[in-house]
Scaffold this motif. Structure first.
Motif, PDB file in Angstrom:
ATOM      1  N   ARG A  45      -1.031  31.095 -26.354  1.00 27.66           N
ATOM      2  CA  ARG A  45      -1.628  31.642 -27.552  1.00 27.66           C
ATOM      3  C   ARG A  45      -0.872  32.918 -27.909  1.00 27.66           C
ATOM      4  NH1 ARG A  45      -6.478  34.504 -28.443  1.00 27.66           N
ATOM      5  NH2 ARG A  45      -6.793  34.696 -26.215  1.00 27.66           N
ATOM      6  N   GLY A  46      -0.640  33.148 -29.182  1.00 25.38           N
ATOM      7  CA  GLY A  46       0.139  34.322 -29.570  1.00 25.38           C
ATOM      8  C   GLY A  46       1.619  34.004 -29.705  1.00 25.38           C
ATOM      9  N   GLY A  47       1.990  32.760 -29.343  1.00 24.62           N
ATOM     10  CA  GLY A  47       3.374  32.345 -29.533  1.00 24.62           C
ATOM     11  C   GLY A  47       4.322  32.792 -28.431  1.00 24.62           C
ATOM     12  N   HIS A  48       3.782  33.312 -27.333  1.00 24.22           N
ATOM     13  CA  HIS A  48       4.650  33.727 -26.229  1.00 24.22           C
ATOM     14  C   HIS A  48       5.050  32.504 -25.425  1.00 24.22           C
ATOM     15  CE1 HIS A  48       3.289  37.709 -27.240  1.00 24.22           C
ATOM     16  NE2 HIS A  48       2.046  37.260 -27.171  1.00 24.22           N
ATOM     17  N   ARG A  49       6.294  32.525 -24.954  1.00 23.09           N
ATOM     18  CA  ARG A  49       6.742  31.349 -24.228  1.00 23.09           C
ATOM     19  C   ARG A  49       6.857  31.588 -22.740  1.00 23.09           C
ATOM     20  NH1 ARG A  49      11.496  28.354 -27.223  1.00 23.09           N
ATOM     21  NH2 ARG A  49      12.099  28.225 -25.058  1.00 23.09           N
ATOM     22  N   VAL A  50       6.505  30.552 -21.969  1.00 19.17           N
ATOM     23  CA  VAL A  50       6.660  30.625 -20.532  1.00 19.17           C
ATOM     24  C   VAL A  50       7.692  29.578 -20.135  1.00 19.17           C
ATOM     25  CG1 VAL A  50       5.517  30.508 -18.312  1.00 19.17           C
ATOM     26  CG2 VAL A  50       4.237  31.222 -20.322  1.00 19.17           C
ATOM     27  N   GLY A  51       8.825  30.036 -19.638  1.00 17.89           N
ATOM     28  CA  GLY A  51       9.838  29.113 -19.127  1.00 17.89           C
ATOM     29  C   GLY A  51       9.538  28.827 -17.671  1.00 17.89           C
ATOM     30  N   MET A  52       9.862  27.606 -17.207  1.00 16.67           N
ATOM     31  CA  MET A  52       9.596  27.319 -15.796  1.00 16.67           C
ATOM     32  C   MET A  52      10.713  26.488 -15.197  1.00 16.67           C
ATOM     33  SD  MET A  52       6.004  25.531 -16.590  1.00 16.67           S
ATOM     34  CE  MET A  52       6.084  24.764 -18.168  1.00 16.67           C
ATOM     35  N   THR A  53      10.918  26.646 -13.910  1.00 17.92           N
ATOM     36  CA  THR A  53      11.849  25.765 -13.211  1.00 17.92           C
ATOM     37  C   THR A  53      11.195  25.268 -11.939  1.00 17.92           C
ATOM     38  OG1 THR A  53      12.834  27.647 -12.093  1.00 17.92           O
ATOM     39  CG2 THR A  53      13.958  26.856 -14.064  1.00 17.92           C
ATOM     40  N   GLY A  54      11.610  24.084 -11.540  1.00 22.33           N
ATOM     41  CA  GLY A  54      11.106  23.466 -10.320  1.00 22.33           C
ATOM     42  C   GLY A  54      12.056  22.355  -9.968  1.00 22.33           C
ATOM     43  N   LYS A  55      11.521  21.265  -9.426  1.00 19.81           N
ATOM     44  CA  LYS A  55      12.402  20.141  -9.125  1.00 19.81           C
ATOM     45  C   LYS A  55      12.238  19.082 -10.203  1.00 19.81           C
ATOM     46  CE  LYS A  55      13.423  16.589  -5.715  1.00 19.81           C
ATOM     47  NZ  LYS A  55      14.740  16.428  -6.317  1.00 19.81           N
ATOM     48  N   ALA A  56      13.345  18.721 -10.811  1.00 26.10           N
ATOM     49  CA  ALA A  56      13.288  17.708 -11.861  1.00 26.10           C
ATOM     50  C   ALA A  56      13.111  16.327 -11.234  1.00 26.10           C
ATOM     51  CB  ALA A  56      14.555  17.747 -12.689  1.00 26.10           C
ATOM     52  N   VAL A  57      12.248  15.521 -11.836  1.00 32.99           N
ATOM     53  CA  VAL A  57      12.075  14.138 -11.398  1.00 32.99           C
ATOM     54  C   VAL A  57      12.765  13.255 -12.423  1.00 32.99           C
ATOM     55  CG1 VAL A  57      10.417  12.343 -10.842  1.00 32.99           C
ATOM     56  CG2 VAL A  57       9.853  14.727 -10.396  1.00 32.99           C
ATOM     57  N   LEU A  58      13.739  12.474 -11.962  1.00 28.25           N
ATOM     58  CA  LEU A  58      14.536  11.699 -12.913  1.00 28.25           C
ATOM     59  C   LEU A  58      14.078  10.249 -12.977  1.00 28.25           C
ATOM     60  CD1 LEU A  58      18.143  12.965 -12.203  1.00 28.25           C
ATOM     61  CD2 LEU A  58      16.448  13.835 -13.795  1.00 28.25           C
ATOM     62  N   GLU A  59      14.323   9.654 -14.129  1.00 34.10           N
ATOM     63  CA  GLU A  59      14.087   8.225 -14.297  1.00 34.10           C
ATOM     64  C   GLU A  59      15.167   7.722 -15.247  1.00 34.10           C
ATOM     65  OE1 GLU A  59       9.871   6.388 -14.486  1.00 34.10           O
ATOM     66  OE2 GLU A  59      10.615   6.421 -16.535  1.00 34.10           O
ATOM     67  N   ASP A  60      15.956   6.790 -14.793  1.00 32.42           N
ATOM     68  CA  ASP A  60      17.090   6.295 -15.579  1.00 32.42           C
ATOM     69  C   ASP A  60      17.990   7.442 -16.042  1.00 32.42           C
ATOM     70  OD1 ASP A  60      16.026   3.782 -15.341  1.00 32.42           O
ATOM     71  OD2 ASP A  60      14.856   3.966 -17.182  1.00 32.42           O
ATOM     72  N   GLY A  61      18.189   8.409 -15.177  1.00 27.31           N
ATOM     73  CA  GLY A  61      19.090   9.506 -15.506  1.00 27.31           C
ATOM     74  C   GLY A  61      18.504  10.541 -16.452  1.00 27.31           C
ATOM     75  N   LYS A  62      17.269  10.301 -16.912  1.00 26.21           N
ATOM     76  CA  LYS A  62      16.643  11.286 -17.803  1.00 26.21           C
ATOM     77  C   LYS A  62      15.538  12.011 -17.055  1.00 26.21           C
ATOM     78  CE  LYS A  62      17.380   9.498 -22.422  1.00 26.21           C
ATOM     79  NZ  LYS A  62      16.944   8.367 -23.229  1.00 26.21           N
ATOM     80  N   ILE A  63      15.250  13.231 -17.498  1.00 28.55           N
ATOM     81  CA  ILE A  63      14.187  13.974 -16.828  1.00 28.55           C
ATOM     82  C   ILE A  63      12.847  13.392 -17.224  1.00 28.55           C
ATOM     83  CG2 ILE A  63      13.092  16.215 -16.592  1.00 28.55           C
ATOM     84  CD1 ILE A  63      15.833  17.435 -17.307  1.00 28.55           C
ATOM     85  N   ARG A  64      12.085  12.942 -16.220  1.00 26.57           N
ATOM     86  CA  ARG A  64      10.771  12.386 -16.534  1.00 26.57           C
ATOM     87  C   ARG A  64       9.717  13.482 -16.483  1.00 26.57           C
ATOM     88  NH1 ARG A  64       6.332   9.589 -14.485  1.00 26.57           N
ATOM     89  NH2 ARG A  64       6.784  10.237 -12.373  1.00 26.57           N
ATOM     90  N   THR A  65       9.777  14.264 -15.438  1.00 28.27           N
ATOM     91  CA  THR A  65       8.870  15.404 -15.345  1.00 28.27           C
ATOM     92  C   THR A  65       9.447  16.408 -14.359  1.00 28.27           C
ATOM     93  OG1 THR A  65       6.591  16.105 -14.921  1.00 28.27           O
ATOM     94  CG2 THR A  65       7.460  14.350 -13.544  1.00 28.27           C
ATOM     95  N   MET A  66       8.692  17.444 -14.080  1.00 20.66           N
ATOM     96  CA  MET A  66       9.158  18.438 -13.127  1.00 20.66           C
ATOM     97  C   MET A  66       8.055  18.658 -12.118  1.00 20.66           C
ATOM     98  SD  MET A  66      11.279  21.743 -14.268  1.00 20.66           S
ATOM     99  CE  MET A  66       9.999  22.530 -15.171  1.00 20.66           C
ATOM    100  N   LYS A  67       8.426  18.742 -10.824  1.00 17.04           N
ATOM    101  CA  LYS A  67       7.393  19.071  -9.834  1.00 17.04           C
ATOM    102  C   LYS A  67       7.817  20.312  -9.074  1.00 17.04           C
ATOM    103  CE  LYS A  67       9.155  15.727  -6.488  1.00 17.04           C
ATOM    104  NZ  LYS A  67       8.830  14.611  -5.622  1.00 17.04           N
TER     105      LYS A  67
END
Lengths: 173, 332
Positions: free
Chosen positions: B111-133
Motif C-alpha cells: 500500500r502506498g506504492g512502495h516496492r519490496v524486492g525479494m530473492t530466494g531459490k528459483a523453482v524452474l519448469e521448462d526453463g522458466k521460473i515457476r515460483t520462488m522458494k
C-alpha cells in the motif's frame, strides 16, 4: 414412598440426560467434520479462482458456514486482521485452542487441523490447493470413522442412560 | 502549519504502510531511528542471518537492536528466520498464493506504492521460473513522488495544444519513473495555458502509479487510466482499443514488439511518452534496439537525464533528428 418415587424419577432423568449428552458428542463430531469439509472446499475455490486474501476469505466463509467451524474460521480471520503480528499458524492454533470445548474434535482431527494451519497461506496457489485437497481426504476418512463410531455408541449411550437410570432406581427402591 | 513542517511530515508519510508490514522486532528498531535518517530513507535491507541495514542520505547504515545506527557490523541486529518468515506473511497479507505472478517477478507492491524486492531459490519448469522458494532477502524500497518534477521539462514537450512524442533516456536511479509519473499528472490535470488530456498509463512494473488492489497510490492525474502489471506491447494495444487515451505513458521500452505497439499508437494519433535505459545519445545509438528506434525518428523529443545538478537533472533535450539541442545548460 412419595419421596422415594420422586428420587427415582430424578435419578432416571439425570442419567438419561447424561446418556443423551454423551451420545450428542458423537453426533456433533461428525457434523462438525462434515461442515469443516464444506468450508475447506469453499476456501479452495476462494484461493484457486478468486485469489482472495486469506483473512477476508476466512471471515466470509466462517460467517456463511456458521457453527463451531464457522467460528473457527471467523476467529482466525479476525485474529489475523487485528493482531498484525501473528503468523497464520499461530492464529490458527490459538483459535483451535480457544474453541476446543465447542468443536468436539478428537485428537486425531486436531492433528490434521494443526498440520493444515502450518501450511495455510504460505505457499503458491498450486501448493495451497494440493494441501487443501489432501486435508479434505484425511478429514473424509476421519468422518467415516467417526460415523461408524457414532452408529455404535450413539444408541448405546442413549439406551445406557435410560436403562442405567432405571436399574439404579430399582436398586435404591 | 509552516511549509517546513509540512515537508517534514510528507517526508515521513512512507512510514505507515511500511511499518505495518514489518515484524514487531524490526518495526521497533526502525521507529527509533533518528528523524533525519527516516526523512531521507531510501531502502530497508532485510537478509536472514545477516545484519539489519538501512540506506539513507546516500549511504548505508547498520541498525542495532536499540534502534541506533553505526557503521560497524558487529553491533547490528541479526535478522532471524522468524523475522523473514513473518515479514513474508505480512507483506503478502498472509496470502502468498495470491501473489504467484509477483513472486515470479521478484517483487510485490505495498500500500502506498512502495516496492519490496525479494530473492530466494528459483523453482524452474521448462526453463522458466515457476515460483520462488526459501525467500530470505528483502529490499524494501521507499518510493517518493516528487510533485513538480516535470515542471522544467514541460515547456519543451508542448507543440501548441498537443504533446510531442517523447523518449526519456536515463541511467538507473536518475528519476526516470518520477518524471514520467509527474508528466502523467500534469498532462492529465492540465495547467495554466494547457487543458488536460486523457492519459493512459501502461504500468508493467507497478512503479509509475504504484497500484495497490487496483487503486493508484500516487498522484497521477484525475483523467489517467492505469493498466497495472500489464506487459507493455499488449497493454498499449488494450489502451488504444478500450480507453481512447490522447497520451500513453509507459516505462522502459526495450523489446521489439514494443515498437510495433508504439507504431500502432502513432497510427491512431495517440501521443507516446516513454523511457529507456541509456547514459546519453551516444550510448543509446550504440545499442541495436535503441538505435533503430531513434533512427526511425518516431520521437519528436529525446530528453537525457543525469545528475550534474543532482538526481533528476535535465541534461539535454533534442529534436527528432538531433539537429537541435534545446538546452544551453543542464537544468533541474
Amino acid at each position: 414412598m412419595v419421596i422415594k418415587l420422586i428420587n427415582s424419577c430424578v435419578i432416571i432423568l439425570i442419567s438419561t440426560f447424561i446418556g443423551l449428552e454423551l451420545a450428542r458428542r458423537y453426533v456433533a463430531r461428525t457434523r462438525e467434520l462434515s461442515a469443516l469439509q464444506g468450508a475447506l472446499s469453499r476456501l479452495e475455490t476462494e484461493i484457486l479462482h478468486y485469489a482472495s486474501h486469506l483473512p477476508e476469505a476466512l471471515i466470509r466463509i466462517g460467517e456463511s458456514v456458521g457453527g463451531g467451524t464457522g467460528r473457527l474460521f471467523c476467529l482466525t480471520g479476525q485474529t489475523l486482521t487485528d493482531k498484525k503480528k501473528f503468523t497464520v499458524a499461530e492464529a490458527w492454533s490459538s483459535s483451535l485452542g480457544q474453541l476446543k470445548r465447542e468443536l468436539f474434535f478428537q485428537q486425531e482431527d486436531l492433528d490434521i487441523l494443526h498440520r493444515f494451519g502450518n501450511q495455510l497461506g504460505s505457499s503458491d496457489r498450486e501448493g495451497q490447493v494440493r494441501f487443501i485437497r489432501l486435508t479434505l481426504l484425511q478429514l473424509r476418512e476421519e468422518e467415516q470413522k467417526a460415523r461408524m463410531i457414532r452408529d455404535k455408541y450413539e444408541k448405546m449411550y442413549r439406551n445406557l442412560g435410560i436403562l442405567g437410570g432405571i436399574a439404579l432406581a430399582i436398586l435404591l427402591l | 502549519m509552516s511549509t517546513a513542517t509540512q515537508r517534514k511530515e510528507s517526508a515521513l508519510l512512507w512510514q505507515l504502510p511500511i511499518l505495518e508490514a514489518l515484524p514487531d522486532t524490526i518495526q521497533k528498531m526502525i521507529k527509533r531511528l533518528p528523524i533525519y535518517l527516516l526523512q531521507d530513507m531510501e531502502e530497508i535491507r532485510i537478509r536472514e542471518n545477516r545484519p539489519l541495514m538501512v540506506y539513507s542520505n546516500g549511504r548505508e547504515y547498520f541498525v542495532s537492536q536499540e534502534g541506533t545506527i553505526s557503521s560497524r557490523r558487529d553491533t547490528a541486529y541479526q535478522i532471524t528466520a522468524d523475522d523473514t518468515q513473518k515479514l513474508l506473511q505480512l507483506i503478502s497479507d498472509y496470502s502468498l498464493y495470491a501473489f504467484d505472478e509477483e513472486i515470479r517477478n521478484g517483487y510485490l507492491t505495498l500500500r502506498g506504492g512502495h516496492r519490496v524486492g525479494m530473492t530466494g531459490k528459483a523453482v524452474l519448469e521448462d526453463g522458466k521460473i515457476r515460483t520462488m522458494k526459501y525467500i530470505k532477502s528483502f529490499n524494501i524500497r521507499i518510493s517518493r513522488e516528487v510533485i513538480g518534477a516535470a515542471d522544467k521539462i514541460m515547456p519543451y514537450l508542448l507543440t501548441g495544444k498537443d504533446i510531442c512524442h517523447t523518449l526519456i533516456l536515463s541511467p538507473p536511479q536518475m528519476g526516470k519513473t518520477t518524471l514520467l509519473r509527474d508528466l502523467a499528472r500534469k498532462i492529465s490535470d492540465g495547467f495554466p495555458g494547457f487543458q488536460g488530456l486523457k492519459v493512459g498509463v501502461v504500468d508493467e512494473r507497478s512503479e509509475i502509479a504504484g497500484c495497490w488492489h487496483g487503486l493508484p497510490q500516487k498522484k497521477i492525474g484525475f483523467q489517467t487510466d492505469v493498466l497495472d502489471g500489464c506487459p507493455k506491447a499488449a497493454g498499449i494495444m488494450m489502451m488504444i482499443r478500450s480507453m481512447s487515451p490522447r497520451v500513453i505513458i509507459t516505462d522502459e521500452i526495450g523489446r521489439v514488439e514494443d515498437v510495433a505497439a508504439i507504431q500502432e499508437a502513432l497510427n491512431a494519433g495517440i501521443r507516446i511518452i516513454t523511457s529507456a535505459h541509456a547514459a546519453g545519445i551516444k550510448d543509446a545509438l550504440a545499442r541495436p534496439f535503441l538505435s533503430s528506434l531513434l533512427e526511425s525518428r518516431i520521437f519528436e523529443r529525446v530528453a537525457v537525464l543525469g545528475d550534474t545538478l543532482g538526481v533528476g537533472t535535465l541534461e539535454k533535450i533534442y529534436n527528432a533528428d538531433f539537429s537541435t539541442q534545446f538546452l544551453s545548460q543542464p537544468i533541474r
